[in-house]
Design a protein around this motif. Structure first.
Motif, PDB file in Angstrom:
ATOM      1  N   ASN A   1      -3.450   2.135  42.192  1.00 51.49           N
ATOM      2  CA  ASN A   1      -2.780   1.361  43.244  1.00 51.49           C
ATOM      3  C   ASN A   1      -3.713   1.009  44.387  1.00 51.49           C
ATOM      4  O   ASN A   1      -3.266   0.789  45.512  1.00 51.49           O
ATOM      5  CB  ASN A   1      -1.577   2.135  43.776  1.00 51.49           C
ATOM      6  CG  ASN A   1      -1.978   3.449  44.427  1.00 51.49           C
ATOM      7  OD1 ASN A   1      -3.155   3.792  44.486  1.00 51.49           O
ATOM      8  ND2 ASN A   1      -0.996   4.198  44.911  1.00 51.49           N
TER       9      ASN A   1
ATOM     10  N   THR B   1       7.648 -16.299  44.383  1.00 46.05           N
ATOM     11  CA  THR B   1       8.683 -15.460  43.774  1.00 46.05           C
ATOM     12  C   THR B   1       8.908 -15.774  42.305  1.00 46.05           C
ATOM     13  O   THR B   1       9.452 -14.954  41.569  1.00 46.05           O
ATOM     14  CB  THR B   1      10.014 -15.638  44.520  1.00 46.05           C
ATOM     15  OG1 THR B   1      10.463 -16.998  44.373  1.00 46.05           O
ATOM     16  CG2 THR B   1       9.850 -15.322  46.005  1.00 46.05           C
TER      17      THR B   1
ATOM     18  N   TYR C   1       3.077 -13.646  37.595  1.00 43.24           N
ATOM     19  CA  TYR C   1       3.555 -12.268  37.432  1.00 43.24           C
ATOM     20  C   TYR C   1       2.398 -11.275  37.555  1.00 43.24           C
ATOM     21  O   TYR C   1       2.557 -10.195  38.141  1.00 43.24           O
ATOM     22  CB  TYR C   1       4.247 -12.116  36.077  1.00 43.24           C
ATOM     23  CG  TYR C   1       4.921 -10.782  35.893  1.00 43.24           C
ATOM     24  CD1 TYR C   1       5.804 -10.287  36.847  1.00 43.24           C
ATOM     25  CD2 TYR C   1       4.671 -10.009  34.765  1.00 43.24           C
ATOM     26  CE1 TYR C   1       6.426  -9.059  36.672  1.00 43.24           C
ATOM     27  CE2 TYR C   1       5.285  -8.786  34.586  1.00 43.24           C
ATOM     28  CZ  TYR C   1       6.163  -8.315  35.542  1.00 43.24           C
ATOM     29  OH  TYR C   1       6.767  -7.085  35.374  1.00 43.24           O
TER      30      TYR C   1
ATOM     31  N   GLN D   1       1.771 -10.935  41.222  1.00 46.30           N
ATOM     32  CA  GLN D   1       2.778 -10.112  41.876  1.00 46.30           C
ATOM     33  C   GLN D   1       2.526  -8.631  41.646  1.00 46.30           C
ATOM     34  O   GLN D   1       2.634  -7.813  42.577  1.00 46.30           O
ATOM     35  CB  GLN D   1       4.174 -10.492  41.367  1.00 46.30           C
ATOM     36  CG  GLN D   1       4.653 -11.856  41.815  1.00 46.30           C
ATOM     37  CD  GLN D   1       6.017 -12.195  41.251  1.00 46.30           C
ATOM     38  OE1 GLN D   1       6.566 -11.461  40.418  1.00 46.30           O
ATOM     39  NE2 GLN D   1       6.574 -13.314  41.675  1.00 46.30           N
ATOM     40  N   GLN D   2       2.197  -8.264  40.424  1.00 44.95           N
ATOM     41  CA  GLN D   2       1.962  -6.856  40.123  1.00 44.95           C
ATOM     42  C   GLN D   2       0.708  -6.333  40.820  1.00 44.95           C
ATOM     43  O   GLN D   2       0.697  -5.204  41.319  1.00 44.95           O
ATOM     44  CB  GLN D   2       1.823  -6.663  38.606  1.00 44.95           C
ATOM     45  CG  GLN D   2       3.109  -6.885  37.832  1.00 44.95           C
ATOM     46  CD  GLN D   2       4.164  -5.859  38.195  1.00 44.95           C
ATOM     47  OE1 GLN D   2       3.895  -4.679  38.377  1.00 44.95           O
ATOM     48  NE2 GLN D   2       5.398  -6.317  38.299  1.00 44.95           N
TER      49      GLN D   2
ATOM     50  N   ARG E   1       0.977  -7.872  45.209  1.00 42.14           N
ATOM     51  CA  ARG E   1       2.198  -7.618  45.975  1.00 42.14           C
ATOM     52  C   ARG E   1       2.650  -6.178  45.814  1.00 42.14           C
ATOM     53  O   ARG E   1       2.960  -5.500  46.800  1.00 42.14           O
ATOM     54  CB  ARG E   1       3.320  -8.571  45.519  1.00 42.14           C
ATOM     55  CG  ARG E   1       4.566  -8.517  46.394  1.00 42.14           C
ATOM     56  CD  ARG E   1       5.736  -9.242  45.753  1.00 42.14           C
ATOM     57  NE  ARG E   1       6.188  -8.581  44.524  1.00 42.14           N
ATOM     58  CZ  ARG E   1       7.151  -9.053  43.737  1.00 42.14           C
ATOM     59  NH1 ARG E   1       7.740 -10.207  44.041  1.00 42.14           N
ATOM     60  NH2 ARG E   1       7.513  -8.395  42.648  1.00 42.14           N
ATOM     61  N   ASP E   2       2.689  -5.698  44.568  1.00 41.86           N
ATOM     62  CA  ASP E   2       3.101  -4.322  44.315  1.00 41.86           C
ATOM     63  C   ASP E   2       1.926  -3.355  44.233  1.00 41.86           C
ATOM     64  O   ASP E   2       2.137  -2.148  44.085  1.00 41.86           O
ATOM     65  CB  ASP E   2       3.900  -4.256  42.998  1.00 41.86           C
ATOM     66  CG  ASP E   2       5.131  -5.153  43.030  1.00 41.86           C
ATOM     67  OD1 ASP E   2       5.617  -5.430  44.135  1.00 41.86           O
ATOM     68  OD2 ASP E   2       5.592  -5.570  41.948  1.00 41.86           O
TER      69      ASP E   2
ATOM     70  N   ASP F   1      -0.028  -2.633  41.913  1.00 45.06           N
ATOM     71  CA  ASP F   1      -0.103  -1.907  40.641  1.00 45.06           C
ATOM     72  C   ASP F   1      -1.237  -2.519  39.832  1.00 45.06           C
ATOM     73  O   ASP F   1      -1.030  -3.257  38.866  1.00 45.06           O
ATOM     74  CB  ASP F   1       1.233  -2.011  39.898  1.00 45.06           C
ATOM     75  CG  ASP F   1       1.327  -1.025  38.753  1.00 45.06           C
ATOM     76  OD1 ASP F   1       0.292  -0.406  38.411  1.00 45.06           O
ATOM     77  OD2 ASP F   1       2.430  -0.860  38.183  1.00 45.06           O
TER      78      ASP F   1
END
Length: 317
Positions: free
Chosen positions: A65, A259, A272, A275-276, A279-280, A282
């Motif tokens: 992370n 989004t 996607y 985003q991973q 944003r997250d 991960d």
């Protein structure tokens, strides 16, 4: 001391006293110059491509992370994809985008190239004008423009209202949001069109003259002369545009606000991954997703090459 120096110079490899050194051959000199000029590219390949590629491959098998040390987890990230509904949604959206927009783009580019090849006056101007969207199509500015065109109060709805048709919010409707991005990709037809136009200029005019003597119509000339001769160029454009479509990101990110909405209807695979990863945070899962995309692009490209032997014709066939 003189004896020691003399002993060091003795031996089969020692140069004879008074004999000039062997001159460097022009081939070796050119080889050294080539390595000097290739050094910046080799450094870029290693530092910008190879090292990050190897790092992402390692991170694909970890739980990472950014803030902590990567924790090796084996195939957990890849097993996680099997139960990830958004992963499968992103795959479906990307597949529809690629396998619909790329053929439409190539057909439109080929037809327009044929039209421009008819000795149109001011061809250089039209060629430059039609090529311009390919340079701007993936930019943030064009994505914002597209959002304004297809918004609820956009120019498209204003044109429909002028003829008495009530428009809709094209970008907020899950059934039409992806279609607007497909239209945007088709609009960037300039790059394959210029390549098609260059190929059309290489077709000997004698072929068309013989076909006209035999009474062949323009449509028959197109299908039996133009298309078969252009199949290598069609194949080349197909590979390039397919790979580019799989990597589409900017348009979906800007239009959906990052989004992938509405209802994940514009959730491209690259979006996607973004985003991973960003944003997250991960990064391990994002790296695994990126490697799956790389493998899919490689597999689709390999399938194209295998199938090309059935429809691509070269000069020696």
């Amino acid at each position: 001391m003189a004896t020691a120096v003399k002993s060091r110079r003795s031996g089969p490899d020692a140069p004879e006293r008074g004999r000039p050194a062997r001159p460097v051959s022009p081939e070796r000199r050119q080889g050294r110059a080539a390595y000097v000029f290739l050094t910046p590219w080799l450094l870029g390949l290693c530092l910008v491509t190879a090292v990050p590629l190897g790092a992402s491959l390692y991170l694909a098998f970890t739980d990472y992370n950014i803030l902590s040390t990567p924790n090796f987890t084996g195939l957990d990230n890849f097993e996680r994809m099997l139960g990830d509904e958004r992963f499968w949604a992103a795959c479906a959206v990307t597949a529809r985008y690629v396998f619909v927009s790329v053929p439409l783009q190539l057909v439109f580019a080929l037809l327009l190239a044929v039209a421009l090849d008819r000795g149109l006056r001011g061809l250089a101007f039209y060629r430059g004008g039609f090529y311009l969207p390919s340079l701007l199509g993936s930019s943030v500015a064009i994505a914002i423009l597209w959002r304004e065109l297809f918004g609820h109060d956009g120019l498209v709805n204003d044109a429909l209202a002028f003829v008495g048709i009530e428009g809709q919010s094209w970008l907020q409707n899950p059934s039409t949001a992806l279609s607007t991005l497909i239209v945007l990709n088709v609009w960037t037809f300039g790059s394959p069109m210029v390549i098609f136009l260059a190929g059309l200029r290489q077709i000997p005019e004698q072929y068309y003259e013989a076909a006209r003597v035999d009474g062949a119509s323009r449509l028959r000339q197109f299908w039996h002369i133009t298309v078969p001769i252009l199949t290598p160029i069609i194949f080349f454009n197909l590979i390039l545009q397919t790979i580019g479509a799989f990597q589409t990101f900017t348009q979906a990110h800007v239009i959906s606000g990052g989004t992938g909405g509405p209802v994940d209807s514009t959730l491209f695979y690259t979006l996607y991954v973004y985003q991973q990863g960003f944003r997250d945070f991960d990064m391990g899962y994002a790296s695994a997703l990126a490697w799956v995309l790389l493998l899919v692009i490689g597999a689709v490209t390999a399938v194209h090459f295998v199938l090309s032997k059935y429809w691509v014709f070269y000069g020696d066939d």
